[in-house]
Scaffold this motif. Structure first.
Motif, PDB file in Angstrom:
ATOM      1  N   PRO A 108      -7.661  13.261   4.163  1.00 32.92           N
ATOM      2  CA  PRO A 108      -8.744  14.216   3.850  1.00 32.92           C
ATOM      3  C   PRO A 108      -9.148  15.091   5.033  1.00 32.92           C
ATOM      4  O   PRO A 108      -9.897  16.065   4.865  1.00 32.92           O
ATOM      5  N   SER A 109      -8.666  14.749   6.279  1.00 28.71           N
ATOM      6  CA  SER A 109      -9.087  15.519   7.441  1.00 28.71           C
ATOM      7  C   SER A 109      -8.077  15.359   8.568  1.00 28.71           C
ATOM      8  O   SER A 109      -7.207  14.481   8.536  1.00 28.71           O
ATOM      9  N   THR A 155       5.951  14.173  11.786  1.00 27.46           N
ATOM     10  CA  THR A 155       5.194  15.178  12.533  1.00 27.46           C
ATOM     11  C   THR A 155       5.179  16.501  11.770  1.00 27.46           C
ATOM     12  O   THR A 155       4.129  17.156  11.635  1.00 27.46           O
ATOM     13  N   THR A 156       6.332  16.906  11.263  1.00 29.32           N
ATOM     14  CA  THR A 156       6.422  18.142  10.484  1.00 29.32           C
ATOM     15  C   THR A 156       5.528  18.067   9.247  1.00 29.32           C
ATOM     16  O   THR A 156       4.816  19.027   8.894  1.00 29.32           O
ATOM     17  N   LEU A 157       5.573  16.906   8.583  1.00 24.43           N
ATOM     18  CA  LEU A 157       4.759  16.723   7.380  1.00 24.43           C
ATOM     19  C   LEU A 157       3.271  16.770   7.728  1.00 24.43           C
ATOM     20  O   LEU A 157       2.456  17.354   6.996  1.00 24.43           O
ATOM     21  N   ALA A 158       2.889  16.155   8.873  1.00 22.59           N
ATOM     22  CA  ALA A 158       1.480  16.144   9.290  1.00 22.59           C
ATOM     23  C   ALA A 158       1.000  17.565   9.630  1.00 22.59           C
ATOM     24  O   ALA A 158      -0.149  17.939   9.329  1.00 22.59           O
ATOM     25  N   LYS A 159       1.864  18.353  10.287  1.00 26.55           N
ATOM     26  CA  LYS A 159       1.498  19.743  10.599  1.00 26.55           C
ATOM     27  C   LYS A 159       1.267  20.549   9.323  1.00 26.55           C
ATOM     28  O   LYS A 159       0.339  21.372   9.222  1.00 26.55           O
ATOM     29  N   ALA A 160       2.128  20.298   8.320  1.00 24.85           N
ATOM     30  CA  ALA A 160       1.973  21.003   7.046  1.00 24.85           C
ATOM     31  C   ALA A 160       0.669  20.622   6.374  1.00 24.85           C
ATOM     32  O   ALA A 160      -0.038  21.473   5.799  1.00 24.85           O
ATOM     33  N   ARG A 161       0.278  19.327   6.481  1.00 26.28           N
ATOM     34  CA  ARG A 161      -0.973  18.880   5.884  1.00 26.28           C
ATOM     35  C   ARG A 161      -2.164  19.457   6.639  1.00 26.28           C
ATOM     36  O   ARG A 161      -3.180  19.844   6.022  1.00 26.28           O
ATOM     37  N   THR A 162      -2.014  19.587   7.976  1.00 29.22           N
ATOM     38  CA  THR A 162      -3.100  20.183   8.776  1.00 29.22           C
ATOM     39  C   THR A 162      -3.332  21.636   8.361  1.00 29.22           C
ATOM     40  O   THR A 162      -4.490  22.093   8.221  1.00 29.22           O
ATOM     41  N   ALA A 163      -2.240  22.345   8.130  1.00 30.79           N
ATOM     42  CA  ALA A 163      -2.353  23.749   7.693  1.00 30.79           C
ATOM     43  C   ALA A 163      -3.036  23.822   6.342  1.00 30.79           C
ATOM     44  O   ALA A 163      -3.859  24.727   6.074  1.00 30.79           O
ATOM     45  N   GLU A 164      -2.711  22.890   5.435  1.00 29.60           N
ATOM     46  CA  GLU A 164      -3.335  22.865   4.108  1.00 29.60           C
ATOM     47  C   GLU A 164      -4.843  22.641   4.240  1.00 29.60           C
ATOM     48  O   GLU A 164      -5.666  23.279   3.558  1.00 29.60           O
ATOM     49  N   LEU A 165      -5.232  21.714   5.149  1.00 24.54           N
ATOM     50  CA  LEU A 165      -6.650  21.391   5.319  1.00 24.54           C
ATOM     51  C   LEU A 165      -7.396  22.590   5.923  1.00 24.54           C
ATOM     52  O   LEU A 165      -8.541  22.889   5.550  1.00 24.54           O
ATOM     53  N   ALA A 166      -6.740  23.280   6.865  1.00 27.13           N
ATOM     54  CA  ALA A 166      -7.402  24.423   7.494  1.00 27.13           C
ATOM     55  C   ALA A 166      -7.586  25.582   6.524  1.00 27.13           C
ATOM     56  O   ALA A 166      -8.541  26.365   6.628  1.00 27.13           O
ATOM     57  N   ALA A 167      -6.659  25.680   5.559  1.00 27.12           N
ATOM     58  CA  ALA A 167      -6.732  26.793   4.607  1.00 27.12           C
ATOM     59  C   ALA A 167      -7.719  26.511   3.471  1.00 27.12           C
ATOM     60  O   ALA A 167      -8.081  27.422   2.722  1.00 27.12           O
ATOM     61  N   SER A 168      -8.129  25.274   3.343  1.00 23.93           N
ATOM     62  CA  SER A 168      -8.994  24.922   2.212  1.00 23.93           C
ATOM     63  C   SER A 168     -10.464  25.077   2.563  1.00 23.93           C
ATOM     64  O   SER A 168     -10.842  25.166   3.719  1.00 23.93           O
ATOM     65  N   LYS A 209      -8.842  14.362  11.496  1.00 28.28           N
ATOM     66  CA  LYS A 209      -9.159  13.083  12.147  1.00 28.28           C
ATOM     67  C   LYS A 209      -8.446  11.934  11.449  1.00 28.28           C
ATOM     68  O   LYS A 209      -7.957  10.996  12.092  1.00 28.28           O
ATOM     69  N   ALA A 210      -8.369  12.003  10.124  1.00 35.12           N
ATOM     70  CA  ALA A 210      -7.657  10.963   9.371  1.00 35.12           C
ATOM     71  C   ALA A 210      -6.174  10.973   9.722  1.00 35.12           C
ATOM     72  O   ALA A 210      -5.531   9.909   9.844  1.00 35.12           O
ATOM     73  N   LEU A 211      -5.603  12.164   9.907  1.00 44.29           N
ATOM     74  CA  LEU A 211      -4.195  12.261  10.306  1.00 44.29           C
ATOM     75  C   LEU A 211      -3.974  11.627  11.676  1.00 44.29           C
ATOM     76  O   LEU A 211      -2.970  10.957  11.917  1.00 44.29           O
ATOM     77  N   GLU A 212      -4.917  11.853  12.602  1.00 41.82           N
ATOM     78  CA  GLU A 212      -4.805  11.237  13.918  1.00 41.82           C
ATOM     79  C   GLU A 212      -4.815   9.713  13.813  1.00 41.82           C
ATOM     80  O   GLU A 212      -4.073   9.010  14.509  1.00 41.82           O
ATOM     81  N   GLY A 236       0.813  -1.206   0.000  1.00 45.14           N
ATOM     82  CA  GLY A 236       0.000   0.000   0.000  1.00 45.14           C
ATOM     83  C   GLY A 236       0.849   1.259   0.000  1.00 45.14           C
ATOM     84  O   GLY A 236       2.070   1.219  -0.096  1.00 45.14           O
ATOM     85  N   PRO A 237       0.163   2.413   0.139  1.00 42.25           N
ATOM     86  CA  PRO A 237       0.895   3.693   0.100  1.00 42.25           C
ATOM     87  C   PRO A 237       1.769   3.857   1.332  1.00 42.25           C
ATOM     88  O   PRO A 237       1.463   3.367   2.416  1.00 42.25           O
ATOM     89  N   SER A 238       2.881   4.592   1.151  1.00 44.88           N
ATOM     90  CA  SER A 238       3.787   4.863   2.254  1.00 44.88           C
ATOM     91  C   SER A 238       3.144   5.857   3.220  1.00 44.88           C
ATOM     92  O   SER A 238       2.116   6.487   2.920  1.00 44.88           O
ATOM     93  N   LEU A 239       3.758   6.023   4.410  1.00 41.65           N
ATOM     94  CA  LEU A 239       3.247   6.977   5.393  1.00 41.65           C
ATOM     95  C   LEU A 239       3.240   8.397   4.838  1.00 41.65           C
ATOM     96  O   LEU A 239       2.309   9.178   5.087  1.00 41.65           O
ATOM     97  N   VAL A 240       4.294   8.716   4.106  1.00 45.25           N
ATOM     98  CA  VAL A 240       4.351  10.051   3.502  1.00 45.25           C
ATOM     99  C   VAL A 240       3.173  10.257   2.557  1.00 45.25           C
ATOM    100  O   VAL A 240       2.507  11.317   2.559  1.00 45.25           O
ATOM    101  N   GLU A 241       2.904   9.222   1.743  1.00 43.63           N
ATOM    102  CA  GLU A 241       1.778   9.320   0.794  1.00 43.63           C
ATOM    103  C   GLU A 241       0.453   9.398   1.535  1.00 43.63           C
ATOM    104  O   GLU A 241      -0.462  10.132   1.136  1.00 43.63           O
ATOM    105  N   GLN A 242       0.315   8.621   2.634  1.00 39.37           N
ATOM    106  CA  GLN A 242      -0.939   8.663   3.410  1.00 39.37           C
ATOM    107  C   GLN A 242      -1.162  10.038   4.029  1.00 39.37           C
ATOM    108  O   GLN A 242      -2.283  10.569   4.022  1.00 39.37           O
TER     109      GLN A 242
END
Length: 359
Positions: free
Chosen positions: A325-326, A346-359, A328-331, A314-320
């Motif tokens: 999509p949210s 953790t850094t990558l997850a924070k960046a994705r959280t910021a992307e989700l909040a801005a969308s 909650k999914a990151l958690e 399956g997809p790698s952690l980075v890809e996941q």
């Protein structure tokens, strides 16, 4: 008797693996015999040789940036073509470290020593190696050369190979030895405790004949293989491939002792070494035969069940994380992979959280 030095040699036929093709004793189509060096090599201790080869590769790679670059370009070392490339790189590295030069020098000294034994002019030789040739002349004056580079076979073992020399001690040579060393030349023999020591055996007699071998490298670690090799030669017969004919070895060389002319390249020093070829042949005849037979065994394993599973990783952690999509999914991703979570994730997850909040 035919002069062995005057025979016009034609190339011995070989198969694609370099094995000599030999006409069987009772005639018929030629068959491939194993080379003597390969036959006895089954019992060779290659530990020190392997370490030497690794050292040469390391030194060669250090001096060749182009080889370093070529090796770094290999992405899959398990690929068959990549393996070949890496083999070529390792070979080039060994040569860069001088390993090839030693082999080339040894081959040249073999050829020049043959010219000396044939009474031929050695021609122009680099000054650095003139002492080697003079040392060879001086140390071999105790015996005469009866045959050079003869090819022989041992039919019951189906092996064949070329011996360097067949030599015969002469009365003049033995007298000279006594004048120079103050004693008659004797074979090794047992001391009071039964240990075999140099010079304690029977006296060498004029006419004593044996297989001779020239070595230009280290002989200490390979003496077992050398004894087996010379022992096999001493217990073989000369083979003429043009006729498929077999004849006894010239001079009927000893089946007890052989002699090494040890001429370390570039040292200007040479010495003679008696070799127990009887022990060598006994070992080769029993153990080498057994090892080769063992390697051919196909009845040592018996599969009775098998399972093959192709896992979809399956997809790698980075890809996941990048596709989450949210929040909650990151958690959920973190909770499922907490044991292998890294600060970078953790850094990558924070960046994705910021992307989700801005969308």
């Amino acid at each position: 008797m035919t002069d062995p030095f005057s025979i016009i040699k034609t190339e011995l036929p070989r198969d694609r693996w370099g094995r000599p093709l030999i006409t069987p004793p009772d005639g018929g189509e030629t068959v491939a015999y194993q080379r003597v060096t390969t036959f006895v090599g089954a019992l060779e201790d290659t530990y020190h040789l392997s370490l030497w080869s690794q050292r040469m590769v390391a030194l060669g790679m250090a001096n060749r940036p182009d080889l370093q670059l070529a090796a770094s370009a290999i992405t899959d070392p398990t690929d068959q073509y990549a393996k070949r490339t890496l083999n070529d790189i390792a070979k080039s590295a060994r040569e860069a470290a001088g390993a090839g030069a030693a082999a080339t020098t040894g081959t040249a000294l073999h050829t020049l020593s043959e010219k000396i034994d044939r009474g031929e002019d050695v021609g122009t030789v680099p000054a650095a190696y003139l002492p080697d040739l003079e040392a060879y002349r001086r140390v071999t004056k105790y015996f005469a050369t009866l045959a050079i580079e003869g090819f022989c076979v041992r039919d019951d073992l189906r092996v064949g190979g070329s011996y360097d020399r067949i030599v015969q001690f002469t009365a003049e040579g033995l007298d000279q030895y006594e004048r120079e060393h103050g004693e008659r030349l004797c074979y090794p023999g047992p001391d009071a405790d039964g240990n075999i020591r140099a010079g304690l055996g029977d006296e060498v007699q004029p006419g004593d004949t044996m297989i001779g071998d020239l070595k230009t490298g280290n002989v200490d670690f390979g003496i077992g293989k050398i004894a087996m090799q010379l022992g096999t030669y001493a217990n073989s017969v000369d083979y003429d491939h043009t006729l498929g004919a077999r004849t006894p070895l010239v001079g009927n060389p000893s089946k007890k002792w052989g002699v090494i002319v040890h001429l370390p390249a570039g040292t200007g020093a040479a010495r003679l070494i008696f070799v127990d070829v009887a022990a060598g042949f006994d070992t080769a005849y029993v153990l080498a035969v057994g090892v080769h037979a063992w390697r051919k065994r196909k009845d040592l394993s018996f599969p009775f069940a098998s399972v093959q599973v192709h896992a979809d990783l399956g997809p790698s952690l980075v890809e996941q994380i990048n596709a989450a999509p949210s929040y909650k999914a990151l958690e959920s991703i973190y909770q499922a992979n907490a044991e292998k979570w890294t600060p970078g994730l953790t850094t990558l997850a924070k960046a994705r959280t910021a992307e989700l909040a801005a969308s």
